[in-house]
Design an enzyme around this catalytic site. Structure first.
Site, PDB file in Angstrom:
ATOM      1  N   ALA A 148     105.150  38.263 -17.192  1.00  0.00           N
ATOM      2  CA  ALA A 148     103.785  37.760 -16.987  1.00  0.00           C
ATOM      3  C   ALA A 148     103.286  37.014 -18.224  1.00  0.00           C
ATOM      4  CB  ALA A 148     102.844  38.914 -16.641  1.00  0.00           C
ATOM      5  N   TYR A 149     103.635  37.513 -19.417  1.00  0.00           N
ATOM      6  CA  TYR A 149     103.248  36.799 -20.656  1.00  0.00           C
ATOM      7  C   TYR A 149     103.901  35.417 -20.667  1.00  0.00           C
ATOM      8  CZ  TYR A 149     102.863  35.717 -25.684  1.00  0.00           C
ATOM      9  OH  TYR A 149     102.603  35.114 -26.898  1.00  0.00           O
ATOM     10  N   SER A 150     105.216  35.383 -20.361  1.00  0.00           N
ATOM     11  CA  SER A 150     105.922  34.096 -20.342  1.00  0.00           C
ATOM     12  C   SER A 150     105.283  33.152 -19.332  1.00  0.00           C
ATOM     13  CB  SER A 150     107.401  34.295 -19.985  1.00  0.00           C
ATOM     14  OG  SER A 150     108.058  35.120 -20.921  1.00  0.00           O
TER      15      SER A 150
END
Ligand SMILES: NC(=O)c1ccc[n+]([C@@H]2O[C@H](COP(=O)([O-])OP(=O)(O)OC[C@H]3O[C@@H](n4cnc5c(N)ncnc54)[C@H](OP(=O)(O)O)[C@@H]3O)[C@@H](O)[C@H]2O)c1
Length: 230
Positions: A148-150
């Site tokens: 999700a961060y990526s």
């Protein structure tokens, strides 16, 4: 852009990257407005800078706070020439285990917040103005355990390309920055999960210096390769 006397709003001004960016900008003669949620840390930053920096405690996820921070910058310095979004949160763990609240916080902080801040700033930015968004190397090379961060960072980079095209005729530069791992301590305070063992990261002051140099030069793209030691 000419940094001397430029009015620059820095979101995440108390952070590991935001603070050295503020120091570099202040050193170049810029007049700053500092935005983050924790007022006491912003106050300490303003005191350290010893300039006419203005403090605005607010949340980049809130349209209202973004608008009020922009208004504070214009009120204090008579204009707004640039905004820098150096805010962000990170989380570790597999997508299947990702909690909804964590997913929402990642996307709203890392993508929606910078969009809201840019949208609030654009009507005030002059010809030659600048929007800086700090994405990350994972926008180029997404990694397992940071799905999700990526994705939030890849989406921010995509937004920056679109926005840069929209604003080209107004001669407002949108600078997308994708630094590799940097020793700010961010990985040690994730909103979920635990960081894997990471190699030694970059020096935050050096990363900040490259970002401020790119602002001054009117660059539009700082890929991870722009931060290599050689
Ligand atoms: N460090 C790295 O290895 C690295 C590498 C590539 C990219 N980046 C990106 O660089 C940016 C800055 O990272 P960093 O390492 O400097 O992180 P950091 O040291 O944790 O700083 C984050 C800053 O953002 C503020 N902030 C967080 N959430 C906010 C919100 N909702 N509204 C307003 N302010 C908020 C924090 O202050 P408050 O908590 O008081 O609000 C703090 O000033 C992030 O986007 C990060 O993803 C970092």
């Amino acid at each position: 852009m000419q940094l001397h006397d430029a009015s620059v709003l820095v979101a995440g001004a108390s952070g590991g990257l935001g603070a050295p960016i503020c120091r570099q900008l202040a050193g170049a003669g810029a007049r700053l407005t500092l935005l983050a949620r924790t007022e006491v840390r912003l106050g300490a930053m303003a005191a350290e800078l010893g300039t006419d920096a203005v403090v605005f405690a607010g949340d980049i996820r809130s349209s209202e706070d973004c608008g009020a921070a922009v208004a504070a910058a214009v009120d204090a310095h008579g204009r707004l020439d640039a905004v820098v979004a150096a805010t962000g949160v990170v989380a570790f763990g597999s997508v299947v285990d990702l909690d909804d609240a964590v997913l929402d916080e990642l996307i709203t902080t890392n993508l929606v917040g910078p969009l809201r801040l840019a949208r609030a700033a654009i009507p005030h930015l002059p010809d030659g103005g600048c929007i800086v968004n700090i994405s990350a190397v994972v926008a180029e090379n997404p990694v397992a355990g940071m799905g999700a961060y990526s994705a939030s960072k890849a989406a921010l980079t995509s937004l920056d390309v679109s926005l840069g095209r929209e604003l080209r005729r107004q001669r407002i530069t949108v600078l997308d920055v994708r630094p590799p791992h940097t020793e700010t301590g961010l990985a040690d305070r994730p909103i979920a999960g635990e960081a894997p063992k990471l190699p030694q990261g970059l020096d935050p002051a050096a990363v900040a210096a490259r970002i401020v140099e790119a602002m001054a030069a009117g660059e539009r793209d700082l890929p991870s390769s722009a931060f290599s030691a050689d």
